[in-house]
Design a protein around this motif. Structure first.
Motif, PDB file in Angstrom:
ATOM      1  N   TYR A 114     -53.555 -25.757   3.077  1.00  0.00           N
ATOM      2  CA  TYR A 114     -53.161 -25.246   1.767  1.00  0.00           C
ATOM      3  C   TYR A 114     -54.367 -24.680   1.021  1.00  0.00           C
ATOM      4  O   TYR A 114     -54.317 -23.549   0.531  1.00  0.00           O
ATOM      5  CB  TYR A 114     -52.500 -26.344   0.917  1.00  0.00           C
ATOM      6  CG  TYR A 114     -52.289 -25.898  -0.511  1.00  0.00           C
ATOM      7  CD1 TYR A 114     -51.247 -25.035  -0.838  1.00  0.00           C
ATOM      8  CD2 TYR A 114     -53.149 -26.316  -1.520  1.00  0.00           C
ATOM      9  CE1 TYR A 114     -51.067 -24.601  -2.149  1.00  0.00           C
ATOM     10  CE2 TYR A 114     -52.974 -25.886  -2.834  1.00  0.00           C
ATOM     11  CZ  TYR A 114     -51.930 -25.029  -3.141  1.00  0.00           C
ATOM     12  OH  TYR A 114     -51.764 -24.596  -4.440  1.00  0.00           O
ATOM     13  N   LEU A 118     -55.000 -20.904  -0.054  1.00  0.00           N
ATOM     14  CA  LEU A 118     -55.137 -20.642  -1.493  1.00  0.00           C
ATOM     15  C   LEU A 118     -56.457 -19.951  -1.816  1.00  0.00           C
ATOM     16  O   LEU A 118     -56.484 -18.934  -2.517  1.00  0.00           O
ATOM     17  CB  LEU A 118     -55.031 -21.948  -2.289  1.00  0.00           C
ATOM     18  CG  LEU A 118     -55.236 -21.817  -3.800  1.00  0.00           C
ATOM     19  CD1 LEU A 118     -54.140 -20.959  -4.427  1.00  0.00           C
ATOM     20  CD2 LEU A 118     -55.294 -23.194  -4.448  1.00  0.00           C
ATOM     21  N   HIS A 121     -56.605 -16.485  -0.418  1.00  0.00           N
ATOM     22  CA  HIS A 121     -55.677 -15.662  -1.201  1.00  0.00           C
ATOM     23  C   HIS A 121     -56.333 -15.229  -2.516  1.00  0.00           C
ATOM     24  O   HIS A 121     -56.286 -14.051  -2.881  1.00  0.00           O
ATOM     25  CB  HIS A 121     -54.384 -16.427  -1.477  1.00  0.00           C
ATOM     26  CG  HIS A 121     -53.488 -15.757  -2.453  1.00  0.00           C
ATOM     27  ND1 HIS A 121     -52.712 -14.666  -2.123  1.00  0.00           N
ATOM     28  CD2 HIS A 121     -53.253 -15.998  -3.767  1.00  0.00           C
ATOM     29  CE1 HIS A 121     -52.037 -14.273  -3.191  1.00  0.00           C
ATOM     30  NE2 HIS A 121     -52.349 -15.060  -4.194  1.00  0.00           N
ATOM     31  N   THR A 164     -49.800 -14.286   1.720  1.00  0.00           N
ATOM     32  CA  THR A 164     -50.340 -15.613   1.403  1.00  0.00           C
ATOM     33  C   THR A 164     -49.900 -16.080   0.018  1.00  0.00           C
ATOM     34  O   THR A 164     -49.822 -17.288  -0.222  1.00  0.00           O
ATOM     35  CB  THR A 164     -51.878 -15.659   1.510  1.00  0.00           C
ATOM     36  OG1 THR A 164     -52.452 -14.659   0.670  1.00  0.00           O
ATOM     37  CG2 THR A 164     -52.327 -15.500   2.955  1.00  0.00           C
ATOM     38  N   VAL A 168     -48.539 -19.765  -0.279  1.00  0.00           N
ATOM     39  CA  VAL A 168     -49.045 -20.721  -1.272  1.00  0.00           C
ATOM     40  C   VAL A 168     -47.882 -21.284  -2.079  1.00  0.00           C
ATOM     41  O   VAL A 168     -47.783 -22.491  -2.284  1.00  0.00           O
ATOM     42  CB  VAL A 168     -50.102 -20.058  -2.202  1.00  0.00           C
ATOM     43  CG1 VAL A 168     -50.368 -20.912  -3.429  1.00  0.00           C
ATOM     44  CG2 VAL A 168     -51.389 -19.803  -1.436  1.00  0.00           C
TER      45      VAL A 168
END
Length: 176
Positions: A114, A118, A121, A164, A168
């Motif tokens: 994650y 994140l 991204h 993404t 997310v």
């Protein structure tokens, strides 16, 4: 139009591209420090995640259109992708200045995945701004050869950011 005219037309936009490429991320960061005493409904994040998903599809369709020499369709789709990205940004800012950020509740490998997604991204969403703007300017100034060159970089970056963004959201959605 000559190559020199194309370059001259591109240069007219350089300052605006630099200003927007710096101002947008700074404004978003600054707005995270502002809280408005009005909580928007929790259904807004899935809406802007859908906008990201639609953006990804539009980018792919625009790529297919230009591969098939459908330039006008490509132009329309790319303009639509920019509008969607601006719409996403406005909703994202509106939600985050009115609501507390949701914390990721997973652990183990899922947590690392994650945060990797994140962070990449976020970094790419900042980095793609000047690429999108330069690519768009080269298209509207009819500097097609330079447009094609930078579009080869812009397209995968922008597509990554759009996809993404959805990933997310999907990963954090159980924790809203």
């Amino acid at each position: 139009m000559s190559n020199q005219e194309n370059i001259s037309n591109d240069k007219k936009y350089d300052k605006l591209i630099v200003v927007l490429s710096i101002a947008i991320p700074l404004a978003v960061a600054a707005l995270f420090g502002i809280k408005v005493d009005y909580e928007l409904p929790v259904f807004l994040p899935p809406i802007y995640a859908c906008v990201n998903a639609i953006t990804a599809f539009v980018l792919v369709f625009a790529f297919i259109a230009i591969q098939n020499k459908k330039r006008k369709l490509h132009e329309c789709l790319m303009t639509f992708a920019i509008v969607l990205s601006v719409l996403f940004l406005l909703m994202y800012i509106a939600y985050h200045i009115t609501s507390d950020s949701t914390k990721f509740g997973g652990d183990g490998v899922e947590k690392y995945i994650y945060y990797f997604v994140l962070i990449t991204h976020i970094v790419m969403s900042i980095a793609v701004i000047p690429f999108v703007l330069i690519t768009y300017v080269r298209a509207i100034t009819n500097n097609i050869e330079k447009h094609k060159k930078i579009a080869k970089i812009t397209f995968p970056l922008w597509l990554y950011v759009a996809i993404t963004g959805v990933v997310v959201y999907m990963m954090i959605s159980p924790y809203y």
